[in-house]
Scaffold this motif. Structure first.
Motif, PDB file in Angstrom:
ATOM      1  N   UNK A 199       0.833  -1.207   0.000  1.00 26.48           N
ATOM      2  CA  UNK A 199       0.000   0.000   0.000  1.00 26.48           C
ATOM      3  C   UNK A 199       0.866   1.254   0.000  1.00 26.48           C
ATOM      4  N   UNK A 200       1.934   1.237   0.772  1.00 30.68           N
ATOM      5  CA  UNK A 200       2.822   2.401   0.824  1.00 30.68           C
ATOM      6  C   UNK A 200       3.587   2.552  -0.479  1.00 30.68           C
ATOM      7  N   UNK A 201       3.983   1.436  -1.071  1.00 29.23           N
ATOM      8  CA  UNK A 201       4.668   1.495  -2.354  1.00 29.23           C
ATOM      9  C   UNK A 201       3.745   2.060  -3.426  1.00 29.23           C
ATOM     10  N   UNK A 202       2.492   1.695  -3.399  1.00 23.72           N
ATOM     11  CA  UNK A 202       1.531   2.249  -4.358  1.00 23.72           C
ATOM     12  C   UNK A 202       1.427   3.770  -4.223  1.00 23.72           C
ATOM     13  N   UNK A 203       1.505   4.281  -2.990  1.00 24.62           N
ATOM     14  CA  UNK A 203       1.445   5.733  -2.789  1.00 24.62           C
ATOM     15  C   UNK A 203       2.668   6.417  -3.393  1.00 24.62           C
ATOM     16  N   UNK A 204       3.844   5.842  -3.175  1.00 23.34           N
ATOM     17  CA  UNK A 204       5.059   6.404  -3.779  1.00 23.34           C
ATOM     18  C   UNK A 204       4.936   6.387  -5.297  1.00 23.34           C
ATOM     19  N   UNK A 205       4.438   5.277  -5.824  1.00 24.27           N
ATOM     20  CA  UNK A 205       4.349   5.134  -7.271  1.00 24.27           C
ATOM     21  C   UNK A 205       3.405   6.165  -7.877  1.00 24.27           C
ATOM     22  N   UNK A 206       2.336   6.485  -7.173  1.00 25.46           N
ATOM     23  CA  UNK A 206       1.414   7.493  -7.676  1.00 25.46           C
ATOM     24  C   UNK A 206       2.092   8.870  -7.715  1.00 25.46           C
ATOM     25  N   UNK A 207       2.897   9.170  -6.691  1.00 24.27           N
ATOM     26  CA  UNK A 207       3.627  10.446  -6.706  1.00 24.27           C
ATOM     27  C   UNK A 207       4.541  10.524  -7.933  1.00 24.27           C
ATOM     28  N   UNK A 208       5.181   9.412  -8.273  1.00 24.25           N
ATOM     29  CA  UNK A 208       6.089   9.396  -9.418  1.00 24.25           C
ATOM     30  C   UNK A 208       5.319   9.541 -10.721  1.00 24.25           C
ATOM     31  N   UNK A 209       4.317   8.719 -10.915  1.00 21.33           N
ATOM     32  CA  UNK A 209       3.619   8.704 -12.204  1.00 21.33           C
ATOM     33  C   UNK A 209       2.753   9.939 -12.410  1.00 21.33           C
ATOM     34  N   UNK A 210       2.358  10.600 -11.347  1.00 19.65           N
ATOM     35  CA  UNK A 210       1.664  11.882 -11.509  1.00 19.65           C
ATOM     36  C   UNK A 210       2.596  12.922 -12.137  1.00 19.65           C
ATOM     37  N   UNK A 211       3.882  12.772 -11.903  1.00 17.24           N
ATOM     38  CA  UNK A 211       4.865  13.739 -12.393  1.00 17.24           C
ATOM     39  C   UNK A 211       5.581  13.275 -13.661  1.00 17.24           C
ATOM     40  N   UNK A 212       5.791  11.978 -13.772  1.00 20.73           N
ATOM     41  CA  UNK A 212       6.530  11.424 -14.923  1.00 20.73           C
ATOM     42  C   UNK A 212       6.000  10.021 -15.208  1.00 20.73           C
TER      43      UNK A 212
END
Length: 361
Positions: A199-212
């Motif tokens: 779940x925490x990894x999914x949150x990090x991934x969303x931060x990344x893909x929202x930007x790049x």
């Protein structure tokens, strides 16, 4: 264990393992036939083993100058200019690469040039993200690259003292440059070591893909998290890779992800016939088309070419493999060569095999 002691261990060579980690395989010594193949390779203008750069996947004069200035003179300003240009140009793929190299350089040396940079520009987002990267690199250097069962309690103690510090540093770097995905990409390595839940990894991934959304380096790092050897499984890794590849526009170099997912779970022990299945040939063809569509100056294109050269050689497609080897020769700081104890020997082995195969031998 203090941070200063960690640095002493790194500097004196007690921790002589790259952040890439798990470089566990030895390249075989060249046979008489392979020595002949090397001579044939040099006759074609390819470089001998002694002239292969083991740090980079391709020439990068700006990065090389920045690293040299920091190492030789403690001069941080070339690194600062390099990082500022990537932020101002929103060149996120190049920025994450540079943050990784500069962070590793600071971790392996005494780090005084980075401290001087931070003192001169205390709120610089570029220094902040290099600091986060350096802390992650330092932790992994201290841990070493062996499997957990072979890693000493002392190494783990230093690792778990240093790595958690990166979380606050990542948060600060993200605050200083809200549009930058790089701090979150750095945090993927923290997630691996501190066992972040899905779940925490999914949150990090969303931060990344929202930007790049199509960042190749971020995808490769996240793929490691989803592999069976870390916090996922073969099924999760393959699914992640295929979704990313299928949804990416041509030329974004994400069609290599299914190849990497396959290799992580099957390729290490794979036989020749395993590399030549119709499914794997189709994956290589898709990655070839992706590389052909990429901008010539894409910072991840050389790494893709190294990967393609390897898979094409393993598949016996020697002419196509040699074409890729010609484009990257002289540099072996890339997968798969960097996964081996002697990357130059392993690179030359497959390059020279492609040479002989392309010449019908």
């Amino acid at each position: 264990m203090s941070l200063e002691l960690v640095r002493i261990l790194v500097i004196t060579g007690a921790v002589a393992v790259s952040v890439a980690a798990y470089r566990r395989f030895n390249g075989a010594a060249p046979s008489r036939g392979e020595a002949g193949a090397e001579r044939e390779a040099q006759a074609l203008g390819l470089l001998p083993a002694s002239r292969q750069n083991t740090m980079l996947a391709a020439p990068d004069p700006g990065l090389e100058r920045a690293l040299a200035a920091a190492a030789a003179r403690g001069d941080w300003q070339p690194a600062a200019r390099l990082m500022a240009a990537t932020r101002e140009g929103r060149d996120w793929s190049r920025r994450s690469r540079y943050a990784g190299f500069l962070g590793e350089a600071a971790a392996e040396g005494d780090g005084a040039w980075l401290e001087a940079w931070e003192a001169a520009l205390p709120d610089d987002p570029d220094a902040a993200v290099v600091r986060a990267s350096s802390t992650v690199c330092l932790a992994w250097l201290l841990r070493g690259g062996d499997w957990a069962k072979n890693t000493s309690a002392e190494r783990f103690a230093g690792f778990f003292e240093v790595l958690p510090r990166s979380r606050d540093q990542v948060a600060r770097a993200a605050e200083l440059a809200p549009e930058d995905p790089t701090p979150y990409i750095v945090e993927i390595s923290t997630a691996l070591g501190l066992n972040y839940p899905h779940k925490k990894m999914h949150r990090i991934w969303k931060e990344i893909t929202d930007r790049a959304p199509h960042h190749p380096g971020a995808h490769r790092s996240a793929l490691q998290y989803w592999c069976a050897k870390w916090h996922g499984s073969e099924e999760l890794a393959v699914r992640f890779a295929r979704v990313a590849a299928d949804s990416a526009p041509p030329g974004t170099l994400l069609r290599t992800l299914p190849l990497l997912a396959w290799w992580e779970h099957r390729g290490r022990e794979g036989k020749a016939r395993d590399y030549r299945t119709p499914e794997l040939v189709a994956l290589v063809d898709a990655a070839l088309a992706d590389a052909a569509a990429a901008p010539p100056d894409h910072p991840d294109l050389p790494g893709t070419r190294h990967l393609l050269a390897y898979f094409l050689a393993r598949q016996g497609r020697f002419d196509a493999a040699l074409e890729q080897f010609r484009l990257v020769d002289g540099y072996v700081g890339a997968w798969p060569w960097a996964d081996y104890t002697d990357p130059v020997a392993y690179y030359c082995r497959w390059r020279d095999k492609a040479v002989r195969g392309a010449r019908g031998r």
